[in-house]
Each structure stands twice: as C-alpha cells, then as structure tokens.
Design a protein around this motif. Sequence first.
Motif, PDB file in Angstrom:
ATOM      1  N   LEU A   1       3.486  22.299 -17.382  1.00 39.15           N
ATOM      2  CA  LEU A   1       4.315  22.477 -18.568  1.00 39.15           C
ATOM      3  C   LEU A   1       3.469  22.879 -19.771  1.00 39.15           C
ATOM      4  CD1 LEU A   1       7.251  22.261 -19.505  1.00 39.15           C
ATOM      5  CD2 LEU A   1       6.799  19.896 -20.090  1.00 39.15           C
ATOM      6  N   MET A   2       2.335  22.249 -19.945  1.00 41.93           N
ATOM      7  CA  MET A   2       1.436  22.583 -21.056  1.00 41.93           C
ATOM      8  C   MET A   2       0.865  23.989 -20.879  1.00 41.93           C
ATOM      9  SD  MET A   2      -0.403  18.973 -21.821  1.00 41.93           S
ATOM     10  CE  MET A   2      -1.098  19.421 -23.373  1.00 41.93           C
ATOM     11  N   ASP A   3       0.545  24.381 -19.652  1.00 42.27           N
ATOM     12  CA  ASP A   3       0.064  25.741 -19.386  1.00 42.27           C
ATOM     13  C   ASP A   3       1.143  26.771 -19.711  1.00 42.27           C
ATOM     14  OD1 ASP A   3      -2.381  24.770 -18.581  1.00 42.27           O
ATOM     15  OD2 ASP A   3      -1.976  24.950 -16.411  1.00 42.27           O
TER      16      ASP A   3
ATOM     17  N   THR B   1       1.759  13.882  -9.357  1.00 38.74           N
ATOM     18  CA  THR B   1       2.752  14.938  -9.459  1.00 38.74           C
ATOM     19  C   THR B   1       3.195  15.070 -10.912  1.00 38.74           C
ATOM     20  OG1 THR B   1       3.562  14.238  -7.286  1.00 38.74           O
ATOM     21  CG2 THR B   1       4.891  15.799  -8.473  1.00 38.74           C
ATOM     22  N   MET B   2       3.361  13.937 -11.553  1.00 36.42           N
ATOM     23  CA  MET B   2       3.770  13.958 -12.946  1.00 36.42           C
ATOM     24  C   MET B   2       2.670  14.565 -13.803  1.00 36.42           C
ATOM     25  SD  MET B   2       5.113  10.908 -15.388  1.00 36.42           S
ATOM     26  CE  MET B   2       6.029  10.031 -14.181  1.00 36.42           C
ATOM     27  N   ASP B   3       1.443  14.194 -13.549  1.00 37.52           N
ATOM     28  CA  ASP B   3       0.329  14.764 -14.301  1.00 37.52           C
ATOM     29  C   ASP B   3       0.240  16.268 -14.070  1.00 37.52           C
ATOM     30  OD1 ASP B   3      -0.349  12.325 -15.328  1.00 37.52           O
ATOM     31  OD2 ASP B   3      -1.957  11.943 -13.879  1.00 37.52           O
ATOM     32  N   GLU B   4       0.467  16.617 -12.815  1.00 39.76           N
ATOM     33  CA  GLU B   4       0.416  18.036 -12.483  1.00 39.76           C
ATOM     34  C   GLU B   4       1.573  18.783 -13.166  1.00 39.76           C
ATOM     35  OE1 GLU B   4       0.798  20.821  -8.588  1.00 39.76           O
ATOM     36  OE2 GLU B   4      -0.137  18.875  -8.317  1.00 39.76           O
ATOM     37  N   ASN B   5       2.734  18.199 -13.208  1.00 38.67           N
ATOM     38  CA  ASN B   5       3.894  18.822 -13.871  1.00 38.67           C
ATOM     39  C   ASN B   5       3.671  18.942 -15.379  1.00 38.67           C
ATOM     40  OD1 ASN B   5       5.307  19.246 -11.516  1.00 38.67           O
ATOM     41  ND2 ASN B   5       6.448  17.315 -11.646  1.00 38.67           N
ATOM     42  N   VAL B   6       3.102  17.910 -15.969  1.00 39.13           N
ATOM     43  CA  VAL B   6       2.799  17.953 -17.407  1.00 39.13           C
ATOM     44  C   VAL B   6       1.773  19.046 -17.679  1.00 39.13           C
ATOM     45  CG1 VAL B   6       1.725  16.666 -19.302  1.00 39.13           C
ATOM     46  CG2 VAL B   6       3.408  15.535 -17.832  1.00 39.13           C
TER      47      VAL B   6
ATOM     48  N   SER C   1       0.810  -1.198   0.000  1.00 40.43           N
ATOM     49  CA  SER C   1       0.000   0.000   0.000  1.00 40.43           C
ATOM     50  C   SER C   1       0.850   1.257   0.000  1.00 40.43           C
ATOM     51  CB  SER C   1      -0.971  -0.025   1.181  1.00 40.43           C
ATOM     52  OG  SER C   1      -0.306   0.156   2.375  1.00 40.43           O
ATOM     53  N   THR C   2       1.999   1.239   0.594  1.00 39.99           N
ATOM     54  CA  THR C   2       2.886   2.392   0.571  1.00 39.99           C
ATOM     55  C   THR C   2       3.403   2.613  -0.842  1.00 39.99           C
ATOM     56  OG1 THR C   2       3.743   1.381   2.599  1.00 39.99           O
ATOM     57  CG2 THR C   2       4.747   3.390   1.903  1.00 39.99           C
ATOM     58  N   GLN C   3       3.688   1.525  -1.469  1.00 38.67           N
ATOM     59  CA  GLN C   3       4.175   1.627  -2.819  1.00 38.67           C
ATOM     60  C   GLN C   3       3.089   2.137  -3.751  1.00 38.67           C
ATOM     61  OE1 GLN C   3       5.621  -2.091  -4.161  1.00 38.67           O
ATOM     62  NE2 GLN C   3       7.598  -1.253  -4.622  1.00 38.67           N
ATOM     63  N   SER C   4       1.932   1.697  -3.598  1.00 38.59           N
ATOM     64  CA  SER C   4       0.874   2.168  -4.469  1.00 38.59           C
ATOM     65  C   SER C   4       0.545   3.615  -4.181  1.00 38.59           C
ATOM     66  CB  SER C   4      -0.353   1.286  -4.359  1.00 38.59           C
ATOM     67  OG  SER C   4      -0.907   1.341  -3.110  1.00 38.59           O
ATOM     68  N   THR C   5       0.648   4.033  -2.944  1.00 40.54           N
ATOM     69  CA  THR C   5       0.430   5.439  -2.616  1.00 40.54           C
ATOM     70  C   THR C   5       1.532   6.273  -3.253  1.00 40.54           C
ATOM     71  OG1 THR C   5      -0.374   4.684  -0.476  1.00 40.54           O
ATOM     72  CG2 THR C   5      -0.015   7.003  -0.716  1.00 40.54           C
ATOM     73  N   TRP C   6       2.732   5.736  -3.100  1.00 40.31           N
ATOM     74  CA  TRP C   6       3.865   6.456  -3.685  1.00 40.31           C
ATOM     75  C   TRP C   6       3.718   6.521  -5.192  1.00 40.31           C
ATOM     76  CZ3 TRP C   6       7.299   9.820  -2.595  1.00 40.31           C
ATOM     77  CH2 TRP C   6       8.380  10.027  -3.432  1.00 40.31           C
ATOM     78  N   GLY C   7       3.316   5.514  -5.888  1.00 43.41           N
ATOM     79  CA  GLY C   7       3.100   5.491  -7.329  1.00 43.41           C
ATOM     80  C   GLY C   7       1.989   6.447  -7.730  1.00 43.41           C
ATOM     81  N   PHE C   8       0.925   6.445  -6.862  1.00 44.74           N
ATOM     82  CA  PHE C   8      -0.169   7.366  -7.147  1.00 44.74           C
ATOM     83  C   PHE C   8       0.302   8.806  -7.008  1.00 44.74           C
ATOM     84  CE2 PHE C   8      -3.695   9.933  -5.516  1.00 44.74           C
ATOM     85  CZ  PHE C   8      -4.568   9.838  -6.586  1.00 44.74           C
TER      86      PHE C   8
END
Length: 172
Positions: free
Chosen positions: A22-24, A14-19, A2-9
């Motif tokens: 970046l697009m903005d 964060t990656m989606d937010e960064n993308v 569960s820690t790993q899945s939280t970390w992946g999420f």
Amino acid sequence: VSTQSTWGFYQRSTMDENVRKLMDAEAEANKVTQRAQEEKAVKLNKARLDAKAEIEKYREEEEKKFKEAIEKAYGSGNELELMEEKVNKEIEVITKKFMANQDKVIELLVNNVMAVDLELPKVVKGDFKSAQQTKPELNFSTLFQNCLLYTSDAADERSSVDLGGRRIIKNK
C-alpha cells in the motif's frame, strides 16, 4: 498454540506486506501525480508563450492597419512635414509684416485717441446750412466721430433709434 502463533505470524507478515504494498502504491501514485503536475506546468507555460506570440502577431497586424488608415485619412508623414513647413513660412511672413508695421499702427491709434475734437458738430448745434456747404475731410476721426455720438443712445433704446442714430417717434 503453535498453530495459532504460526497463524498470527502469517497474518502479521501478510499485513506488513500489504501495508508495504500500500505504501509503495501510494509512493507510485505520488510520483504519477508529480509528473502530471510538472507536465501540466510545462503545457501551461507553452500555452502562455503561444498566446503571447499570437497576441503580438495580432497587435502588429492591427497597428499596420491603423497606420494605413491614418496615412489614408491624413496623408503620409511627408505631407504633414510639408504642411508644417508651409505654415511656418506663412507665420514668418505675417510676423515680418507685423514687425514692419507695428510702429505705424501704434502711432495711428495713439494719434486718433489723443486727437479728440471737443467742438460739437455743426449739425448738432443746429447750423444745417453751413454743415451742408462744407465737405468734411475724409479721415479716420471724421468717419467715426458722429457715429460715436449716437452709440450709447442706440444701445440703450434699440427700438426707438434707427441705424443712422435718429430717434423714431411713433404717433399714437
């Protein structure tokens, strides 16, 4: 796990937010670039209009200088019109004189061309005494008759004929 899945999420978000950021940023950069291009086009258009106005002003000044130089060199248009009028009057006078005298001139030329005296002058025949005793009549045909007799000799033999048409004989 569960820690790993939280970390992946978290990483994905964060990656989606960064993308998204970046697009903005890219969209904002495109807007800035678009505004800059529009401003550049406006400034270029203004510069073209200013240049045209400056060129037109310069052309008008140069045309004014040119017209002044022409007037100084050749006079104003009024002087030119006066000269043309004077020349036209002179041409009219010459034309009237020509029309008045053309028949007389044609008659004189035809009469003198048609009235050819075929008799040889007395001097050419060797009758010097009678040629000296009679005074020739001074008219058009007698003035040029003897001259025409020697014209071809003088033209053919320049060095051996003097101005009177007589042959020059050189003693060797």
